[in-house]
Motif scaffolding. Sequence first.
Motif, PDB file in Angstrom:
ATOM      1  N   VAL A  66       0.754  -1.202   0.059  1.00 15.04           N
ATOM      2  CA  VAL A  66       0.055   0.094   0.072  1.00 15.04           C
ATOM      3  C   VAL A  66       0.891   1.268  -0.021  1.00 15.04           C
ATOM      4  O   VAL A  66       0.665   2.217  -0.763  1.00 15.04           O
ATOM      5  CB  VAL A  66      -0.853   0.091   1.173  1.00 15.04           C
ATOM      6  N   GLU A  67       1.969   1.269   0.788  1.00 19.58           N
ATOM      7  CA  GLU A  67       2.867   2.487   1.043  1.00 19.58           C
ATOM      8  C   GLU A  67       3.562   2.431  -0.449  1.00 19.58           C
ATOM      9  O   GLU A  67       3.787   3.809  -0.879  1.00 19.58           O
ATOM     10  CB  GLU A  67       3.758   2.365   2.092  1.00 19.58           C
ATOM     11  N   MET A  68       3.799   1.364  -1.003  1.00 15.69           N
ATOM     12  CA  MET A  68       4.733   1.565  -2.502  1.00 15.69           C
ATOM     13  C   MET A  68       3.906   2.058  -3.330  1.00 15.69           C
ATOM     14  O   MET A  68       4.363   2.998  -4.236  1.00 15.69           O
ATOM     15  CB  MET A  68       5.175   0.118  -2.797  1.00 15.69           C
ATOM     16  N   LEU A  69       2.285   1.936  -3.399  1.00 15.56           N
ATOM     17  CA  LEU A  69       1.299   2.702  -4.347  1.00 15.56           C
ATOM     18  C   LEU A  69       1.232   3.949  -4.169  1.00 15.56           C
ATOM     19  O   LEU A  69       0.813   4.960  -4.770  1.00 15.56           O
ATOM     20  CB  LEU A  69       0.324   1.608  -4.638  1.00 15.56           C
ATOM     21  N   VAL A  70       0.911   4.328  -2.560  1.00  7.75           N
ATOM     22  CA  VAL A  70       0.363   5.687  -2.115  1.00  7.75           C
ATOM     23  C   VAL A  70       1.180   6.626  -2.439  1.00  7.75           C
ATOM     24  O   VAL A  70       1.002   7.791  -2.888  1.00  7.75           O
ATOM     25  CB  VAL A  70       0.051   5.501  -0.791  1.00  7.75           C
ATOM     26  N   GLY A  71       2.738   6.313  -2.126  1.00  2.00           N
ATOM     27  CA  GLY A  71       3.638   7.630  -2.356  1.00  2.00           C
ATOM     28  C   GLY A  71       3.780   8.165  -3.743  1.00  2.00           C
ATOM     29  O   GLY A  71       3.431   9.293  -4.242  1.00  2.00           O
ATOM     30  N   PRO A  72       3.888   7.067  -4.637  1.00  3.55           N
ATOM     31  CA  PRO A  72       3.746   7.635  -6.145  1.00  3.55           C
ATOM     32  C   PRO A  72       2.536   8.534  -6.626  1.00  3.55           C
ATOM     33  O   PRO A  72       2.667   8.994  -7.558  1.00  3.55           O
ATOM     34  CB  PRO A  72       4.318   6.450  -6.965  1.00  3.55           C
ATOM     35  N   THR A  73       1.329   7.773  -6.157  1.00 11.75           N
ATOM     36  CA  THR A  73       0.078   8.276  -6.534  1.00 11.75           C
ATOM     37  C   THR A  73      -0.023   9.371  -5.917  1.00 11.75           C
ATOM     38  O   THR A  73      -0.782  10.440  -6.538  1.00 11.75           O
ATOM     39  CB  THR A  73      -0.906   7.348  -5.828  1.00 11.75           C
ATOM     40  N   LEU A  74       0.599   9.960  -4.773  1.00  8.34           N
ATOM     41  CA  LEU A  74       0.248  11.344  -4.128  1.00  8.34           C
ATOM     42  C   LEU A  74       0.759  12.297  -5.144  1.00  8.34           C
ATOM     43  O   LEU A  74       0.641  13.446  -5.404  1.00  8.34           O
ATOM     44  CB  LEU A  74       0.810  11.309  -2.730  1.00  8.34           C
ATOM     45  N   ILE A  75       2.295  11.928  -5.607  1.00 11.35           N
ATOM     46  CA  ILE A  75       3.095  12.672  -6.364  1.00 11.35           C
ATOM     47  C   ILE A  75       2.489  12.860  -7.778  1.00 11.35           C
ATOM     48  O   ILE A  75       2.185  14.016  -8.077  1.00 11.35           O
ATOM     49  CB  ILE A  75       4.495  12.077  -6.452  1.00 11.35           C
ATOM     50  N   ALA A  76       2.092  11.643  -8.139  1.00  7.88           N
ATOM     51  CA  ALA A  76       1.131  12.065  -9.822  1.00  7.88           C
ATOM     52  C   ALA A  76       0.029  12.801  -9.616  1.00  7.88           C
ATOM     53  O   ALA A  76      -0.392  13.599 -10.466  1.00  7.88           O
ATOM     54  CB  ALA A  76       0.981  10.532 -10.157  1.00  7.88           C
ATOM     55  N   ALA A  77      -0.786  12.635  -8.497  1.00 10.66           N
ATOM     56  CA  ALA A  77      -1.948  13.411  -8.424  1.00 10.66           C
ATOM     57  C   ALA A  77      -1.753  14.831  -8.313  1.00 10.66           C
ATOM     58  O   ALA A  77      -2.468  15.722  -8.989  1.00 10.66           O
ATOM     59  CB  ALA A  77      -2.697  12.920  -7.086  1.00 10.66           C
ATOM     60  N   ALA A  78      -0.707  15.386  -7.582  1.00  8.56           N
ATOM     61  CA  ALA A  78      -0.309  16.585  -7.580  1.00  8.56           C
ATOM     62  C   ALA A  78       0.093  17.280  -8.982  1.00  8.56           C
ATOM     63  O   ALA A  78      -0.417  18.404  -9.327  1.00  8.56           O
ATOM     64  CB  ALA A  78       0.898  17.044  -6.630  1.00  8.56           C
ATOM     65  N   PHE A  79       0.492  16.445  -9.800  1.00  5.09           N
ATOM     66  CA  PHE A  79       1.024  17.030 -11.408  1.00  5.09           C
ATOM     67  C   PHE A  79      -0.052  16.648 -12.277  1.00  5.09           C
ATOM     68  O   PHE A  79      -0.435  17.504 -13.073  1.00  5.09           O
ATOM     69  CB  PHE A  79       2.233  16.119 -11.980  1.00  5.09           C
ATOM     70  N   LEU A  80      -0.737  15.474 -12.169  1.00  8.19           N
ATOM     71  CA  LEU A  80      -1.877  15.188 -13.142  1.00  8.19           C
ATOM     72  C   LEU A  80      -3.198  15.498 -12.743  1.00  8.19           C
ATOM     73  O   LEU A  80      -4.011  15.562 -13.895  1.00  8.19           O
ATOM     74  CB  LEU A  80      -2.001  13.628 -13.410  1.00  8.19           C
ATOM     75  N   ALA A  81      -3.765  15.759 -11.373  1.00  2.61           N
ATOM     76  CA  ALA A  81      -4.915  16.431 -11.282  1.00  2.61           C
ATOM     77  C   ALA A  81      -4.530  17.749 -10.371  1.00  2.61           C
ATOM     78  O   ALA A  81      -5.169  17.541  -8.841  1.00  2.61           O
ATOM     79  CB  ALA A  81      -5.823  15.155 -10.604  1.00  2.61           C
ATOM     80  N   PRO A  82      -4.042  18.422 -10.734  1.00  2.91           N
ATOM     81  CA  PRO A  82      -3.672  19.716  -9.943  1.00  2.91           C
ATOM     82  C   PRO A  82      -5.096  20.361  -9.304  1.00  2.91           C
ATOM     83  O   PRO A  82      -4.914  20.890  -8.250  1.00  2.91           O
ATOM     84  CB  PRO A  82      -2.997  20.715 -10.832  1.00  2.91           C
ATOM     85  N   THR A  83      -6.008  20.349 -10.099  1.00  5.20           N
ATOM     86  CA  THR A  83      -7.400  21.193  -9.363  1.00  5.20           C
ATOM     87  C   THR A  83      -7.753  20.295  -8.113  1.00  5.20           C
ATOM     88  O   THR A  83      -8.462  20.943  -7.301  1.00  5.20           O
ATOM     89  CB  THR A  83      -8.508  21.087 -10.391  1.00  5.20           C
ATOM     90  N   LEU A  84      -7.488  18.969  -8.017  1.00  3.40           N
ATOM     91  CA  LEU A  84      -7.767  18.197  -7.006  1.00  3.40           C
ATOM     92  C   LEU A  84      -7.157  18.708  -5.575  1.00  3.40           C
ATOM     93  O   LEU A  84      -7.765  18.723  -4.423  1.00  3.40           O
ATOM     94  CB  LEU A  84      -7.407  16.538  -7.118  1.00  3.40           C
ATOM     95  N   VAL A  85      -5.970  18.945  -5.716  1.00  2.00           N
ATOM     96  CA  VAL A  85      -5.151  19.525  -4.919  1.00  2.00           C
ATOM     97  C   VAL A  85      -4.644  20.775  -4.868  1.00  2.00           C
ATOM     98  O   VAL A  85      -3.733  21.253  -4.393  1.00  2.00           O
ATOM     99  CB  VAL A  85      -3.770  18.585  -4.654  1.00  2.00           C
ATOM    100  N   LEU A  86      -5.393  21.660  -5.265  1.00  4.06           N
ATOM    101  CA  LEU A  86      -5.248  22.995  -5.818  1.00  4.06           C
ATOM    102  C   LEU A  86      -4.679  23.884  -4.493  1.00  4.06           C
ATOM    103  O   LEU A  86      -5.482  23.660  -3.330  1.00  4.06           O
ATOM    104  CB  LEU A  86      -6.470  23.794  -6.194  1.00  4.06           C
TER     105      LEU A  86
END
Length: 118
Positions: free
Chosen positions: A69-89
């Motif tokens: 789970v940690e192996m997946l969550v870390g990169p997902t948080l990074i990707a979300a900030a770049f790929l879905a910037p409005t989600l984490v505006l």
Amino acid sequence: MKILNASIHGILDYATVIVFASAPSLLGFSGAPAMLAYLLAVVHLAMTVLTDMPLGLVKIIPMRLHALVEMLVGPTLIAAAFLAPTLVLGAQVFFIASGVAICAVWLFSDYASATQSD
């Protein structure tokens, strides 16, 4: 190099819960970023409490699943900030830093020490 044993990992997990739960108030973000931070705090707390490691309380989640789970969550948080910037505006830097920290803890944790420490 695995320098974090299961006990230290558990301490870092509980600290992560505190960081996610307090970030919206301390950093002043609201809306979707705040909800995501609170959700991550709850999920991380549940995972930590339920993981079979020295600081886990119920010990029903194998440490290998916790690691996955940690192996997946870390990169997902990074990707979300770049790929879905409005989600984490307004909170991109926080989620990128959180993702990097989770990746680092995953990389340096000795997950096998969980069964040796019990």
